[in-house]
Design a protein around this motif. Structure first.
Motif, PDB file in Angstrom:
ATOM      1  N   VAL A  39       0.567   4.061  -3.037  1.00 19.78           N
ATOM      2  CA  VAL A  39       0.427   5.680  -2.579  1.00 19.78           C
ATOM      3  C   VAL A  39       1.478   6.425  -3.061  1.00 19.78           C
ATOM      4  CG1 VAL A  39      -0.322   7.231  -0.910  1.00 19.78           C
ATOM      5  CG2 VAL A  39      -1.436   4.997  -0.525  1.00 19.78           C
ATOM      6  N   LEU A  40       2.744   6.045  -2.694  1.00 16.76           N
ATOM      7  CA  LEU A  40       3.759   6.898  -3.136  1.00 16.76           C
ATOM      8  C   LEU A  40       3.997   7.139  -5.020  1.00 16.76           C
ATOM      9  CD1 LEU A  40       6.831   6.070  -0.961  1.00 16.76           C
ATOM     10  CD2 LEU A  40       5.211   7.726  -0.500  1.00 16.76           C
TER      11      LEU A  40
ATOM     12  N   TRP B 178      -0.978  21.479 -16.997  1.00 20.82           N
ATOM     13  CA  TRP B 178      -1.116  22.779 -16.998  1.00 20.82           C
ATOM     14  C   TRP B 178      -0.057  23.543 -17.701  1.00 20.82           C
ATOM     15  CZ3 TRP B 178      -5.584  24.164 -16.378  1.00 20.82           C
ATOM     16  CH2 TRP B 178      -6.737  23.547 -15.620  1.00 20.82           C
ATOM     17  N   ARG B 179       1.214  22.755 -17.637  1.00 24.75           N
ATOM     18  CA  ARG B 179       2.485  23.567 -18.493  1.00 24.75           C
ATOM     19  C   ARG B 179       1.887  23.798 -20.037  1.00 24.75           C
ATOM     20  NH1 ARG B 179       7.158  20.148 -19.175  1.00 24.75           N
ATOM     21  NH2 ARG B 179       5.866  20.021 -20.976  1.00 24.75           N
TER      22      ARG B 179
ATOM     23  N   ALA C  42       2.847  23.061 -11.262  1.00 20.27           N
ATOM     24  CA  ALA C  42       1.529  22.931 -11.831  1.00 20.27           C
ATOM     25  C   ALA C  42       0.473  24.061 -11.423  1.00 20.27           C
ATOM     26  CB  ALA C  42       1.130  21.611 -11.352  1.00 20.27           C
TER      27      ALA C  42
ATOM     28  N   ALA D  56      -1.282  23.443 -21.115  1.00 23.49           N
ATOM     29  CA  ALA D  56      -2.239  24.267 -21.300  1.00 23.49           C
ATOM     30  C   ALA D  56      -1.983  25.724 -21.084  1.00 23.49           C
ATOM     31  CB  ALA D  56      -3.266  24.236 -20.027  1.00 23.49           C
ATOM     32  N   ALA D  57      -1.125  26.099 -20.275  1.00 26.44           N
ATOM     33  CA  ALA D  57      -0.551  27.497 -20.435  1.00 26.44           C
ATOM     34  C   ALA D  57       0.089  28.017 -21.574  1.00 26.44           C
ATOM     35  CB  ALA D  57       0.353  27.649 -19.018  1.00 26.44           C
TER      36      ALA D  57
ATOM     37  N   ARG E 157      -0.223  16.338 -13.515  1.00 26.65           N
ATOM     38  CA  ARG E 157      -0.959  17.661 -13.363  1.00 26.65           C
ATOM     39  C   ARG E 157       0.168  18.926 -13.733  1.00 26.65           C
ATOM     40  NH1 ARG E 157      -4.777  18.419  -9.368  1.00 26.65           N
ATOM     41  NH2 ARG E 157      -5.594  16.517  -8.744  1.00 26.65           N
ATOM     42  N   ALA E 158       1.431  18.491 -13.527  1.00 23.47           N
ATOM     43  CA  ALA E 158       2.303  19.536 -13.889  1.00 23.47           C
ATOM     44  C   ALA E 158       2.555  19.727 -15.453  1.00 23.47           C
ATOM     45  CB  ALA E 158       3.658  19.205 -13.521  1.00 23.47           C
TER      46      ALA E 158
ATOM     47  N   ILE F 117       0.714  -1.172   0.155  1.00 22.84           N
ATOM     48  CA  ILE F 117      -0.202  -0.086   0.030  1.00 22.84           C
ATOM     49  C   ILE F 117       0.916   1.253  -0.061  1.00 22.84           C
ATOM     50  CG2 ILE F 117      -1.765   1.303   1.511  1.00 22.84           C
ATOM     51  CD1 ILE F 117      -2.708  -1.558   2.183  1.00 22.84           C
ATOM     52  N   SER F 118       1.913   1.179   0.775  1.00 17.89           N
ATOM     53  CA  SER F 118       2.904   2.302   0.732  1.00 17.89           C
ATOM     54  C   SER F 118       3.293   2.689  -0.703  1.00 17.89           C
ATOM     55  CB  SER F 118       4.061   2.040   1.770  1.00 17.89           C
ATOM     56  OG  SER F 118       3.628   2.009   3.004  1.00 17.89           O
TER      57      SER F 118
ATOM     58  N   LEU G  73      -1.459   6.881   4.996  1.00 20.31           N
ATOM     59  CA  LEU G  73      -0.476   5.604   4.896  1.00 20.31           C
ATOM     60  C   LEU G  73      -0.299   5.388   6.331  1.00 20.31           C
ATOM     61  CD1 LEU G  73       2.512   6.180   2.131  1.00 20.31           C
ATOM     62  CD2 LEU G  73       0.639   4.292   2.370  1.00 20.31           C
TER      63      LEU G  73
ATOM     64  N   ASP H   4       0.439  11.468 -10.072  1.00 17.68           N
ATOM     65  CA  ASP H   4      -0.474  12.413 -10.183  1.00 17.68           C
ATOM     66  C   ASP H   4       0.096  13.880 -10.246  1.00 17.68           C
ATOM     67  OD1 ASP H   4      -3.343  13.494  -9.918  1.00 17.68           O
ATOM     68  OD2 ASP H   4      -2.454  14.281  -7.926  1.00 17.68           O
ATOM     69  N   SER H   5       1.389  14.070  -9.615  1.00 18.89           N
ATOM     70  CA  SER H   5       2.048  15.378  -9.447  1.00 18.89           C
ATOM     71  C   SER H   5       2.553  15.602 -10.901  1.00 18.89           C
ATOM     72  CB  SER H   5       3.150  15.216  -8.593  1.00 18.89           C
ATOM     73  OG  SER H   5       2.531  15.124  -7.210  1.00 18.89           O
ATOM     74  N   LEU H   6       3.118  14.676 -11.601  1.00 23.65           N
ATOM     75  CA  LEU H   6       3.840  14.756 -12.781  1.00 23.65           C
ATOM     76  C   LEU H   6       2.510  15.220 -13.854  1.00 23.65           C
ATOM     77  CD1 LEU H   6       6.513  12.090 -12.699  1.00 23.65           C
ATOM     78  CD2 LEU H   6       6.864  14.735 -12.355  1.00 23.65           C
TER      79      LEU H   6
ATOM     80  N   MET I 195       1.299   9.288  -5.773  1.00 21.63           N
ATOM     81  CA  MET I 195       1.780  10.781  -5.687  1.00 21.63           C
ATOM     82  C   MET I 195       2.615  11.364  -6.646  1.00 21.63           C
ATOM     83  SD  MET I 195       2.696  11.091  -1.681  1.00 21.63           S
ATOM     84  CE  MET I 195       1.213  10.780  -0.298  1.00 21.63           C
ATOM     85  N   VAL I 196       3.603  10.376  -6.989  1.00 19.94           N
ATOM     86  CA  VAL I 196       4.741  10.693  -8.249  1.00 19.94           C
ATOM     87  C   VAL I 196       3.989  10.970  -9.546  1.00 19.94           C
ATOM     88  CG1 VAL I 196       6.565   9.945  -9.539  1.00 19.94           C
ATOM     89  CG2 VAL I 196       6.367   9.582  -7.152  1.00 19.94           C
TER      90      VAL I 196
END
Lengths: 50, 240
Positions: A22-23, A37-38, B223, A40-41, A33-34, A18-19, B102, A29-31, A26-27
């Motif tokens: 989730v990690l 939106w980059r 972002a 889109a801009a 999003r970046a 699970i750890s 977590l 989803d963050s990438l 996070m990686v």
């Protein structure tokens, strides 16, 4: 595997699994999003550079 | 120092190289930490469940650390009304919520075989950690619930300030009340109370989690800056 977790595999393996999930989420989803939106801009900036 | 980094152009230039550097440090430290953690010997009392500590303790620490970052950025956003501080606070919330979730799940997976229960509401550490998770969710919900972004940021920042009260409660709960949790063992008076075979992977995993958060936080703030830029350009093009 049994040597590493013994009779507690039912607790140790899900905790690490699970750890990791989730990690990784996070990686990813963050990438994502970046990148989204980059792009889109940049696209809106290209339409009207002024 | 705050005004130096609060400049969006300067922040974007700095974070462009700092985020991958922190990500690389996180990858290396996590890889070594995982190898040392998985191969660590069983504890005489906790047996192999001690290995859950290497993912549980850093997650719990990060839940608190992320909230401190969120609250610090919220404070600067409220006082200086700076949009980059609002973006920083907003970007820290989902990461902090993830780490706190977590900590709760892995703690529960450790508690079942060691304490004989998945959860105990009477335990101050468990309950205060759960409240921390709820505050994170409330913070994110508040941002989503208000259309005006500046009003949303202000309301969420006030909630973040109120939630700071919970941080010392989470940290000191094992000393203030009787708890199923053990007392401080890494930051104990007189130094850590655990052998190097456990302390080394624990510290490596903690460093890995911390640098991973640093890297992802920067990526998410970038972002958010791009999102706001895209929305501003769209608005300007619509009005023209």
């Amino acid at each position: 595997m049994h040597d590493l977790v013994g009779r507690y595999g039912a607790y140790v393996i899900p905790a690490w699994g699970i750890s990791a999930a989730v990690l990784l989420w996070m990686v990813a989803d963050s990438l994502w999003r970046a990148r989204r939106w980059r792009k889109a801009a940049e696209a809106r900036n290209a339409r009207d550079p002024d | 120092m705050f005004s130096f980094f609060a400049n969006p152009a300067r922040f974007m230039a700095l974070s462009r190289w700092l985020a991958p550097v922190l990500g690389a440090v996180a990858a290396v430290t996590l890889l070594i930490g995982i190898v040392l953690g998985v191969t660590a010997p069983g504890d005489y009392q906790q047996h192999q469940t001690v290995k859950i500590m290497f993912v549980h303790v850093p997650a719990a620490w990060m839940g608190l650390f992320c909230y401190a970052c969120l609250a610090g950025a919220s404070f600067f956003g409220l006082v200086f009304r700076h949009s980059l501080a609002d973006a920083a606070a907003k970007s820290a919330a989902p990461l902090g919520a993830g780490f706190t979730a977590l900590a709760l799940v892995t703690g529960s997976l450790w508690g079942r075989p060691m304490w004989g229960t998945w959860w105990a509401w009477g335990d101050a550490r468990l309950t205060s950690e759960f409240i921390l998770f709820v505050v994170y969710l409330g913070y994110m919900a508040l941002h989503l619930a208000i259309d005006d972004e500046q009003r949303a940021a202000r309301a969420a920042a006030i909630l973040a300030m109120v939630g700071v009260v919970n941080l010392p409660i989470v940290h000191f709960s094992v000393e203030w009340w009787n708890s199923l949790h053990q007392g401080q063992s890494v930051m104990a008076k007189g130094g850590p109370r655990m052998p190097a075979a456990y302390l080394t992977p624990l510290l490596l995993m903690t460093l890995g989690y911390t640098t991973l958060f640093g890297s992802l936080w920067l990526v998410r703030i970038r972002a958010e800056v791009w999102r706001r830029r895209a929305l501003t350009l769209t608005r300007a093009q619509t009005e023209a």
